[in-house]
Design an enzyme around this catalytic site. Structure first.
Site, PDB file in Angstrom:
ATOM      1  N   HIS A  99     -42.098 143.573 -17.830  1.00 13.73           N
ATOM      2  CA  HIS A  99     -42.065 144.754 -17.508  1.00 13.73           C
ATOM      3  C   HIS A  99     -41.784 145.613 -19.005  1.00 13.73           C
ATOM      4  O   HIS A  99     -41.546 146.587 -19.224  1.00 13.73           O
ATOM      5  CB  HIS A  99     -40.941 145.216 -16.769  1.00 13.73           C
ATOM      6  CG  HIS A  99     -41.310 144.913 -15.185  1.00 13.73           C
ATOM      7  ND1 HIS A  99     -40.207 145.248 -14.329  1.00 13.73           N
ATOM      8  CD2 HIS A  99     -42.485 144.543 -14.532  1.00 13.73           C
ATOM      9  CE1 HIS A  99     -40.701 144.739 -13.249  1.00 13.73           C
ATOM     10  NE2 HIS A  99     -42.050 144.267 -13.092  1.00 13.73           N
ATOM     11  N   TYR A 108     -36.036 156.626 -22.361  1.00 12.42           N
ATOM     12  CA  TYR A 108     -36.027 155.177 -22.984  1.00 12.42           C
ATOM     13  C   TYR A 108     -35.400 155.447 -24.476  1.00 12.42           C
ATOM     14  O   TYR A 108     -34.881 154.315 -24.779  1.00 12.42           O
ATOM     15  CB  TYR A 108     -37.443 154.662 -23.113  1.00 12.42           C
ATOM     16  CG  TYR A 108     -38.152 154.519 -21.687  1.00 12.42           C
ATOM     17  CD1 TYR A 108     -37.778 153.359 -21.087  1.00 12.42           C
ATOM     18  CD2 TYR A 108     -39.006 155.350 -21.040  1.00 12.42           C
ATOM     19  CE1 TYR A 108     -37.955 152.960 -19.747  1.00 12.42           C
ATOM     20  CE2 TYR A 108     -39.217 155.103 -19.734  1.00 12.42           C
ATOM     21  CZ  TYR A 108     -39.048 153.728 -19.106  1.00 12.42           C
ATOM     22  OH  TYR A 108     -39.052 153.695 -17.741  1.00 12.42           O
ATOM     23  N   GLN A 139     -37.660 140.363 -15.621  1.00 15.45           N
ATOM     24  CA  GLN A 139     -38.219 141.959 -15.550  1.00 15.45           C
ATOM     25  C   GLN A 139     -37.460 143.033 -16.344  1.00 15.45           C
ATOM     26  O   GLN A 139     -37.795 144.022 -16.513  1.00 15.45           O
ATOM     27  CB  GLN A 139     -37.873 142.384 -13.987  1.00 15.45           C
ATOM     28  CG  GLN A 139     -38.516 141.416 -12.922  1.00 15.45           C
ATOM     29  CD  GLN A 139     -38.016 141.539 -11.707  1.00 15.45           C
ATOM     30  OE1 GLN A 139     -38.352 142.277 -11.096  1.00 15.45           O
ATOM     31  NE2 GLN A 139     -37.276 140.618 -11.060  1.00 15.45           N
ATOM     32  N   THR A 148     -31.634 139.958  -9.121  1.00  9.64           N
ATOM     33  CA  THR A 148     -32.912 140.779  -8.625  1.00  9.64           C
ATOM     34  C   THR A 148     -33.207 140.981  -7.219  1.00  9.64           C
ATOM     35  O   THR A 148     -32.768 140.232  -6.525  1.00  9.64           O
ATOM     36  CB  THR A 148     -34.341 140.215  -9.274  1.00  9.64           C
ATOM     37  OG1 THR A 148     -35.277 141.208  -8.734  1.00  9.64           O
ATOM     38  CG2 THR A 148     -34.530 138.874  -8.514  1.00  9.64           C
ATOM     39  N   ASP A 201     -34.288 144.796 -21.605  1.00  6.22           N
ATOM     40  CA  ASP A 201     -33.559 144.687 -22.908  1.00  6.22           C
ATOM     41  C   ASP A 201     -33.745 143.192 -23.640  1.00  6.22           C
ATOM     42  O   ASP A 201     -34.342 142.585 -23.048  1.00  6.22           O
ATOM     43  CB  ASP A 201     -31.865 144.629 -22.138  1.00  6.22           C
ATOM     44  CG  ASP A 201     -31.615 143.450 -21.277  1.00  6.22           C
ATOM     45  OD1 ASP A 201     -31.884 142.036 -21.745  1.00  6.22           O
ATOM     46  OD2 ASP A 201     -31.128 143.479 -20.235  1.00  6.22           O
TER      47      ASP A 201
HETATM   48  P1  OAD Z   1     -32.616 146.078  -8.870  1.00  5.25           P
HETATM   49  O1  OAD Z   1     -31.509 147.111  -9.435  1.00  5.25           O
HETATM   50  O2  OAD Z   1     -33.472 146.483  -7.789  1.00  5.25           O
HETATM   51  O3  OAD Z   1     -31.608 144.865  -8.287  1.00  5.25           O
HETATM   52  C1  OAD Z   1     -30.298 144.421  -8.978  1.00  5.25           C
HETATM   53  C2  OAD Z   1     -30.149 143.222  -8.145  1.00  5.25           C
HETATM   54  O4  OAD Z   1     -28.861 142.553  -8.923  1.00  5.25           O
HETATM   55  C3  OAD Z   1     -29.413 143.423  -6.981  1.00  5.25           C
HETATM   56  O5  OAD Z   1     -29.853 142.355  -6.178  1.00  5.25           O
HETATM   57  C4  OAD Z   1     -28.052 143.169  -7.098  1.00  5.25           C
HETATM   58  O6  OAD Z   1     -27.188 142.720  -6.027  1.00  5.25           O
HETATM   59  C5  OAD Z   1     -27.775 142.275  -8.217  1.00  5.25           C
HETATM   60  N1  OAD Z   1     -26.660 142.461  -9.002  1.00  5.25           N
HETATM   61  C6  OAD Z   1     -25.827 143.338  -9.162  1.00  5.25           C
HETATM   62  N2  OAD Z   1     -24.697 142.962  -9.993  1.00  5.25           N
HETATM   63  C7  OAD Z   1     -25.039 141.770 -10.411  1.00  5.25           C
HETATM   64  C8  OAD Z   1     -24.365 140.657 -10.970  1.00  5.25           C
HETATM   65  N3  OAD Z   1     -23.292 140.962 -11.728  1.00  5.25           N
HETATM   66  N4  OAD Z   1     -24.889 139.392 -11.080  1.00  5.25           N
HETATM   67  C9  OAD Z   1     -25.898 139.317 -10.445  1.00  5.25           C
HETATM   68  N5  OAD Z   1     -26.473 139.990  -9.603  1.00  5.25           N
HETATM   69  C10 OAD Z   1     -25.977 141.193  -9.510  1.00  5.25           C
HETATM   70  O7  OAD Z   1     -33.148 145.414 -10.119  1.00  5.25           O
HETATM   71  P2  OAD Z   1     -34.506 144.530 -10.469  1.00  5.25           P
HETATM   72  O8  OAD Z   1     -34.750 143.685  -9.100  1.00  5.25           O
HETATM   73  O9  OAD Z   1     -34.474 143.959 -11.661  1.00  5.25           O
HETATM   74  O10 OAD Z   1     -38.890 148.059 -13.315  1.00  5.25           O
HETATM   75  O11 OAD Z   1     -35.530 145.580 -10.363  1.00  5.25           O
HETATM   76  C11 OAD Z   1     -36.884 145.417 -10.699  1.00  5.25           C
HETATM   77  C12 OAD Z   1     -37.481 146.477 -11.312  1.00  5.25           C
HETATM   78  O12 OAD Z   1     -37.338 147.566 -10.798  1.00  5.25           O
HETATM   79  C13 OAD Z   1     -37.016 146.757 -12.650  1.00  5.25           C
HETATM   80  O13 OAD Z   1     -37.737 145.863 -13.617  1.00  5.25           O
HETATM   81  C14 OAD Z   1     -37.459 148.024 -13.034  1.00  5.25           C
HETATM   82  C15 OAD Z   1     -37.037 148.529 -11.690  1.00  5.25           C
HETATM   83  O14 OAD Z   1     -37.968 149.673 -11.284  1.00  5.25           O
HETATM   84  C16 OAD Z   1     -39.533 149.035 -13.934  1.00  5.25           C
HETATM   85  O15 OAD Z   1     -39.035 150.264 -14.458  1.00  5.25           O
HETATM   86  C17 OAD Z   1     -40.859 149.048 -14.152  1.00  5.25           C
END
Ligand code: OAD
Length: 228
Positions: free
Chosen positions: A104, A53, A86, A171, A89
């Site tokens: 988170h 982190y 989520q 997400t 940052d």
């Molecule tokens: P993910 O990495 O699971 O998903 C990221 C999403 O962003 C995907 O659906 C991509 O298609 C999309 N993406 C990529 N580039 C993009 C862009 N330029 N514009 C828009 N979308 C884009 O991330 P999260 O869903 O945020 O938790 O993950 C949820 C949680 O899982 C996080 O908060 C973290 C992780 O484990 C913890 O660490 C507790």
């Protein structure tokens, strides 16, 4: 004033230079989730977690909010806006959004291992073994790890129940309870989902899907909403 609730994930910060988790070359390809993002990981190797982190924090210091973060802030001129993110940052805040709920946690804060309600702003400074609160408890990053409760979820769910417009951005909707928030939106709520990939939002009625990156899709949608 109409109410907009925005649920964001790592994708909104991708164009700022922060890796997502589950895309190819995402963080979870290079690290084991259990080692760096679970409460068991913390008990097993706190130094590894602090280092992980610390690195994330240094990265956040270097990057800037992008067009999507900034566009969302503009919506406040016309709407009552709450961003539920989520992300750990601070790019929504730095982009100008004033009401941000971090489901988170926040990378710029430390939490006491003796009292979860004790948090302190640490800015972009590293945390080390031996950094303690006033009662001698080791400090940890203020992050909700797998295996821990999500204290902000109830507040976020309550706000979502009164949304006129819901916007989901970047997400994978893979992590609960965050992924379940959209189910709290009222039936007549207008819903948008912005993501370059198909995400599993099946079952959500009247969802407007915008298959774009946030840097393009969000400013375009904001433009439309500001002119409605
Ligand atoms: P993910 O990495 O699971 O998903 C990221 C999403 O962003 C995907 O659906 C991509 O298609 C999309 N993406 C990529 N580039 C993009 C862009 N330029 N514009 C828009 N979308 C884009 O991330 P999260 O869903 O945020 O938790 O993950 C949820 C949680 O899982 C996080 O908060 C973290 C992780 O484990 C913890 O660490 C507790």
């Amino acid at each position: 004033m109409k109410k907009i609730v925005i649920l964001t994930g790592a994708g909104i910060s991708a164009e700022s230079g922060i890796s997502t988790f589950r895309d190819s070359d995402g963080l979870w390809e290079n690290y084991r989730v259990e080692e760096v993002a679970s409460i068991e990981g913390w008990y097993a190797n706190p130094k590894l977690m602090l280092d992980f982190y610390n690195e994330r924090r240094r990265q956040v210091e270097k990057v800037q909010p992008n067009a999507a973060h900034k566009a969302l802030a503009l919506l406040e001129q016309k709407y009552d806006v709450t961003v539920i993110t989520q992300n750990i940052d601070n790019l929504h805040e730095r982009g100008g959004s004033s009401k941000v709920i971090h489901l988170h946690g926040e990378i710029t804060k430390a939490q006491s291992t003796g009292d979860p309600f004790w948090t302190r702003d640490i800015g972009y400074n590293d945390l080390h073994i031996g950094d303690c609160d006033d009662h001698g408890y080791q400090l940890r990053p203020f992050i909700v790890w797998f295996g821990e409760a999500v204290p902000e979820i109830e507040r976020a769910a309550k706000i979502t129940t009164s949304a006129d417009i819901l916007i989901i951005i970047g997400t994978s909707l893979a992590v609960y309870p965050a992924a379940g928030l959209m189910n709290y939106a009222p039936q007549n709520c207008v819903k948008y989902l912005i993501d370059p990939k198909a995400v599993p939002a099946g079952g959500i009625a009247h969802l407007n899907i915008i298959r774009e990156k946030a840097g393009k899709g969000v400013p375009e949608l904001v433009d439309k909403l500001m002119n409605e």
